[in-house]
Design a protein around this motif. Structure first.
Motif, PDB file in Angstrom:
ATOM      1  N   GLU A 139      33.046  35.744  38.908  1.00 17.17           N
ATOM      2  CA  GLU A 139      33.424  36.963  38.208  1.00 17.17           C
ATOM      3  C   GLU A 139      33.535  36.718  36.697  1.00 17.17           C
ATOM      4  OE1 GLU A 139      33.595  39.773  39.654  1.00 17.17           O
ATOM      5  OE2 GLU A 139      33.633  39.173  41.770  1.00 17.17           O
ATOM      6  N   TYR A 140      33.018  37.677  35.931  1.00 25.10           N
ATOM      7  CA  TYR A 140      33.098  37.641  34.475  1.00 25.10           C
ATOM      8  C   TYR A 140      34.013  38.755  33.976  1.00 25.10           C
ATOM      9  CZ  TYR A 140      29.095  34.448  34.247  1.00 25.10           C
ATOM     10  OH  TYR A 140      28.255  33.358  34.373  1.00 25.10           O
ATOM     11  N   ASP A 141      34.674  38.500  32.850  1.00 15.55           N
ATOM     12  CA  ASP A 141      35.442  39.576  32.235  1.00 15.55           C
ATOM     13  C   ASP A 141      34.537  40.367  31.290  1.00 15.55           C
ATOM     14  OD1 ASP A 141      35.237  38.152  29.836  1.00 15.55           O
ATOM     15  OD2 ASP A 141      37.306  37.426  29.890  1.00 15.55           O
ATOM     16  N   GLU A 142      35.099  41.329  30.585  1.00 15.37           N
ATOM     17  CA  GLU A 142      34.304  42.222  29.734  1.00 15.37           C
ATOM     18  C   GLU A 142      33.685  41.506  28.548  1.00 15.37           C
ATOM     19  OE1 GLU A 142      36.816  45.446  28.664  1.00 15.37           O
ATOM     20  OE2 GLU A 142      36.824  46.331  30.689  1.00 15.37           O
ATOM     21  N   GLN A 143      34.191  40.331  28.205  1.00 15.73           N
ATOM     22  CA  GLN A 143      33.629  39.557  27.098  1.00 15.73           C
ATOM     23  C   GLN A 143      32.573  38.549  27.567  1.00 15.73           C
ATOM     24  OE1 GLN A 143      37.187  40.101  27.242  1.00 15.73           O
ATOM     25  NE2 GLN A 143      36.595  41.837  25.956  1.00 15.73           N
ATOM     26  N   ALA A 159      36.689  49.619  44.634  1.00 13.10           N
ATOM     27  CA  ALA A 159      35.426  48.882  44.520  1.00 13.10           C
ATOM     28  C   ALA A 159      35.481  47.851  43.413  1.00 13.10           C
ATOM     29  CB  ALA A 159      34.276  49.855  44.251  1.00 13.10           C
ATOM     30  N   ALA A 160      36.697  47.584  42.892  1.00 11.42           N
ATOM     31  CA  ALA A 160      36.825  46.657  41.767  1.00 11.42           C
ATOM     32  C   ALA A 160      36.256  45.302  42.134  1.00 11.42           C
ATOM     33  CB  ALA A 160      38.298  46.510  41.373  1.00 11.42           C
ATOM     34  N   GLY A 161      35.622  44.659  41.159  1.00 14.02           N
ATOM     35  CA  GLY A 161      34.942  43.403  41.426  1.00 14.02           C
ATOM     36  C   GLY A 161      35.782  42.184  41.181  1.00 14.02           C
ATOM     37  N   THR A 162      37.087  42.276  41.348  1.00 12.18           N
ATOM     38  CA  THR A 162      37.933  41.117  41.110  1.00 12.18           C
ATOM     39  C   THR A 162      38.006  40.265  42.350  1.00 12.18           C
ATOM     40  OG1 THR A 162      39.880  42.390  41.753  1.00 12.18           O
ATOM     41  CG2 THR A 162      39.352  42.307  39.405  1.00 12.18           C
ATOM     42  N   THR A 163      38.132  38.982  42.129  1.00  5.13           N
ATOM     43  CA  THR A 163      38.269  38.056  43.243  1.00  5.13           C
ATOM     44  C   THR A 163      39.737  37.878  43.577  1.00  5.13           C
ATOM     45  OG1 THR A 163      36.271  36.898  42.613  1.00  5.13           O
ATOM     46  CG2 THR A 163      37.822  35.701  44.004  1.00  5.13           C
ATOM     47  N   ASP A 164      40.065  38.005  44.835  1.00  3.24           N
ATOM     48  CA  ASP A 164      41.440  37.816  45.267  1.00  3.24           C
ATOM     49  C   ASP A 164      41.701  36.324  45.427  1.00  3.24           C
ATOM     50  OD1 ASP A 164      43.202  38.491  48.382  1.00  3.24           O
ATOM     51  OD2 ASP A 164      43.929  37.867  46.416  1.00  3.24           O
TER      52      ASP A 164
END
Length: 826
Positions: free
Chosen positions: A702-706, A817-822
């Motif tokens: 996962e990548y953040d917005e930056q 649908a958020a793409g965050t990893t738990d």
């Protein structure tokens, strides 16, 4: 000389402990990072913290003055010597392929890209000094989302003018292998069924056990490179082709390599930079990456959006399949990265008889780490999508998922079968594999239990997942690869050296990284030549010892490299035959060879092949005109791919209050043709299963917005441990391949290909009564719980205490649908 017939001659099919393991587990081996050379220097990479930026200046003075530092190099310093990372598979003539310099001097295109290299007396000193390099950047807009990249509003490479790298299509009507897709879909909209779904293949990190490492010695006549690589022969070619070094002056050695999974099927910036700097300094140099560097800069896998359109008659008979694929290449087109999504083109139709088919693939550039092959390479992605949508078809028709597959699969009496994608499957029996899997699984009993739980309103629901699959492996006929503009062939080479004292050296161009080649190859040669297993020594991974080879990937080692071995052994026998006839004073035509012995038909006169090796070494009594050698080489170019298949069944228990999904049972029955070593196969299957299951449940880059990789360590990138898995039941059926002597098919990728959809199908099956037909991978408890809540299954209930404790007070308001990893996937 009397024939001796009492030795066991059937090594193939025997459980043999791996020869390799004795040295591996006792530490008597050499990983690349173990190699120490006199006067060796160590490298550390300075990497960009930005996903996209101009390099305005690089200050190196402070780093150069640091203790133990020998030199600091920038991209400008290496411009004349560093070579370039190659793309060996341009899938279209107009493919947009940005130049990938190992160390750029003007602009970086992804987080973690190298901008400078520090050389010091030790790795620790080099890393310390790397922090002193002062780089002035001008941050540029970065494109990170695959669909946003298609708009070309922000460009990963402004000079390219577009983010679209290549568009590739396979159409059954145009190819003459099937009907018109659009017509079939239009007809189904009127009087049949049309199912449309979009599936997400998340980005994955290969996460091999041994980080990449390179040691370069430029001080001799040759430049000698030790590298933790899957592809020493391909690396040698790339070095010679791009760095101006004659190929005869390049020697590449892959010592014991601690895993790869496709992640070491690469020519890397770090390898090129280390070679360039070692040559400039005239001293041996070593670079070994940290685990964090592996995560951010070694290539990633998967990362696709898959739009699927399936047409069928009302009874569930499939009539058409259309696939629209968006594939993220990352910042650069890797060595075979552009072609990996295309490999799936021939597998989306899988084991089914689609009358019409179309595959459309658009590859896209983004400002993320480059993407290339990861275990299965295109085939897991295809299998996931088709097995997910076949479950949707079963639900639409109102039949069991097994029944919808039986209605549409190729039956055993239809082989060989040419598919709508143009592939000819040579052998298989899907009915037998499925029947065995159902029996081992206890399918009917589990369905009955599922019904009871649903009727009782149990908060823990049971779901059963089905995944039937086939794959094309054993890459591949060279002419086929040439027709697809692939930069190399698909042949493999082997040599057999018959030593005077009765032992045998086998030289293989297939380079292992944990598969057990030394053991399996010994079994094959022992059987073929009738010699003891213990008397076979396997050599590999060194371009000076094994000068010809195309290495290991795509489950090709056994079906291509193993067949080359068989042919080399047969040549040894044929070369030995006239010498045996001469020594036995018999005609060549009167000789028989069995169990390592030549005998004269109808007599007890015989001579062993190892005796002939000694007689040939002495050369005192050879036939006129016969050279004193029975050694032999062989190169095998396959006539077709191999097509293993299988049926995987998974039972998952899903807690509807917390979203926790727990595996109850997993059964797989694979058909990989003839099995050389069941023990090795079992290990390959289990390892593959864990990787596929991990994609379904835990893993995701996962990548953040930056553009920062936020899952850049094993704290956030959730790899499973043994404690997170269960005991799997694995069995086999056997449909020998007809395209190689041994009848073998590939096994290295099977578990990974089939397991992911089996798990997700099981979770969705548990929740389907709630109106849920998809959950984006990885199916973490958070995502499952959100899907339940969004579906309205618990609309009259407040979140339970268990759920609040697991996810925190703010969790229910997050995007489902958020793409965050738990991070608490387990």
């Amino acid at each position: 000389m009397t024939a001796v017939d009492d030795r066991p001659t059937t090594e193939v099919g025997k459980d043999r402990r791996r020869k390799e393991d004795q040295r591996l587990i006792t530490g008597r081996t050499r990983w690349t990072d173990n190699i120490q050379l006199p006067g060796m220097l160590h490298l550390a990479m300075v990497r960009s913290p930005f996903a996209h930026a101009k390099i305005l200046s690089i200050g190196t003075d402070e780093a150069k003055a640091a203790p133990g530092v020998h030199a600091v190099f920038t991209g400008a310093d290496l411009a004349d010597s560093q070579g370039v990372n190659i793309n060996a598979w341009p899938i279209t003539p107009d493919q947009v392929t940005p130049t990938h310099l190992p160390v750029p001097s003007e602009r970086v295109a992804h987080t973690g890209e190298i901008v400078a290299v520090v050389v010091a007396r030790s790795a620790a000193l080099a890393r310390d000094a790397a922090e002193l390099v002062d780089v002035d950047y001008e941050e540029l807009p970065a494109v990170l989302d695959l669909k946003e990249a298609m708009k070309d509003e922000v460009l990963a490479h402004p000079d390219a003018g577009t983010n679209k790298s290549a568009f590739w299509q396979l159409d059954s009507k145009a190819a003459g292998t099937g009907g018109d897709v659009e017509e079939a879909i239009a007809k189904a909209r009127q009087d049949g069924i049309v199912i449309e779904r979009e599936y997400r293949q998340q980005r994955l990190v290969p996460a091999f056990m041994e980080p990449r490492s390179t040691v370069v010695d430029p001080t001799g006549e040759q430049v000698v490179i030790w590298s933790a690589t899957q592809v020493p022969h391909i690396l040698r070619f790339a070095i010679a082709a791009t760095m101006g070094i004659p190929e005869s002056k390049v020697r590449v050695i892959a010592p014991d390599v601690g895993g790869g999974f496709g992640g070491k099927l690469q020519t890397t910036p770090e390898e090129f930079a280390t070679i360039a700097i070692a040559r400039k300094l005239g001293k041996p140099c070593k670079y070994t990456e940290t685990r964090s560097e592996t995560m951010v800069s070694a290539h990633h896998g998967r990362d696709q959006w898959q739009k699927m359109t399936l047409a069928a008659e009302k009874d569930g008979t499939v009539t058409a399949l259309k696939v629209d694929l968006l594939a993220d290449l990352g910042a650069y087109v890797a060595i075979v990265g552009g072609g990996v999504p295309v490999l799936g083109a021939w597998m989306f139709n899988s084991i089914y008889k689609f009358p019409a088919y179309q595959f459309n693939c658009q590859t896209v550039l983004t400002n993320k780490t480059w993407v290339d092959a990861y275990r299965g390479a295109g085939r897991p992605e295809a299998t996931y999508a088709i097995e997910r949508i076949m479950d949707e078809l079963a639900a639409e028709v109102g039949v069991d998922p097994i029944a919808i597959r039986e209605k549409n699969w190729i039956t055993h009496d239809e082989f060989p079968f040419t598919t709508v994608a143009g592939m000819t499957y040579d052998s298989g029996n899907y009915e037998a594999a499925t029947a065995k899997a159902l029996e081992l699984f206890g399918y009917d009993e589990l369905r009955a239990e599922q019904k009871r739980r649903r009727e009782s309103g149990d908060t823990v629901q049971l779901g059963l997942g089905v995944s039937t699959f086939t794959e094309m492996c054993g890459l591949a006929p060279s002419r086929v690869l040439g027709s697809l503009s692939y930069g190399a062939g698909g042949w493999e080479s082997a040599s057999i050296r018959m030593l005077a004292t009765g032992t045998v050296e086998v030289v293989s161009g297939a380079t292992p990284h944990g598969q057990g080649h030394e053991t399996a190859w010994s079994q094959i040669v022992a059987d073929r030549l009738g010699i003891p297993f213990e008397n076979v020594e396997v050599l590999h991974g060194d371009t000076q010892i094994a000068p010809k080879g195309l290495d290991t990937y795509g489950s090709r080692s056994l079906v291509v490299g193993g067949e080359a071995l068989v042919r080399a052994a047969d040549k040894v026998i044929e070369k030995a035959k006239p010498i045996a006839a001469h020594l036995l004073e018999a005609s060549v035509d009167d000789l028989e060879f069995e169990a390592g012995q030549f005998t004269v038909k109808g007599t007890d006169k015989g001579i062993g092949i190892t005796d002939i090796a000694l007689a040939t070494f002495a050369a005192h009594n050879l036939p006129d005109g016969v050279e004193p050698s029975i050694d032999a080489d062989a190169t095998f170019d396959p006539v077709n791919f191999s097509f293993p298949h299988g049926t995987h069944l998974c039972a998952m228990e899903v807690d509807t209050e917390t979203g926790q999904s727990t595996m109850r049972k997993y059964v797989c029955v694979d058909d990989i043709g003839t099995i050389i070593n069941p023990l090795i196969v079992e290990g390959q299957i289990h390892g593959g299963l864990v990787q596929g299951i991990a994609q379904a449940l835990w893993e995701g880059a996962e990548y953040d917005e930056q553009g920062t990789l936020v899952s850049g360590s094993f704290v956030d990138y959730t790899l499973p441990t043994a404690a997170d898995t269960i005991n799997y039941v694995s069995e086999h059926t056997v449909s020998p391949s007809t395209t190689n002597t041994l009848g073998t098919k590939g096994v290295g990728e099977a578990g990974t290909i089939a397991s992911t959809p089996a798990v997700v199908n099981a979770i969705v099956d548990a929740l389907r009564p709630m109106g849920i037909d998809d959950i984006q991978m990885p199916c973490t408890p958070e995502r499952v719980w959100k899907a339940i809540r969004t579906a309205g299954a618990q609309q009259d209930k407040a979140p339970t205490a268990d759920a609040q404790a697991h996810f925190g007070e703010g969790a229910p308001n997050q995007d489902p649908a958020a793409g965050t990893t738990d991070g608490a996937a387990q």
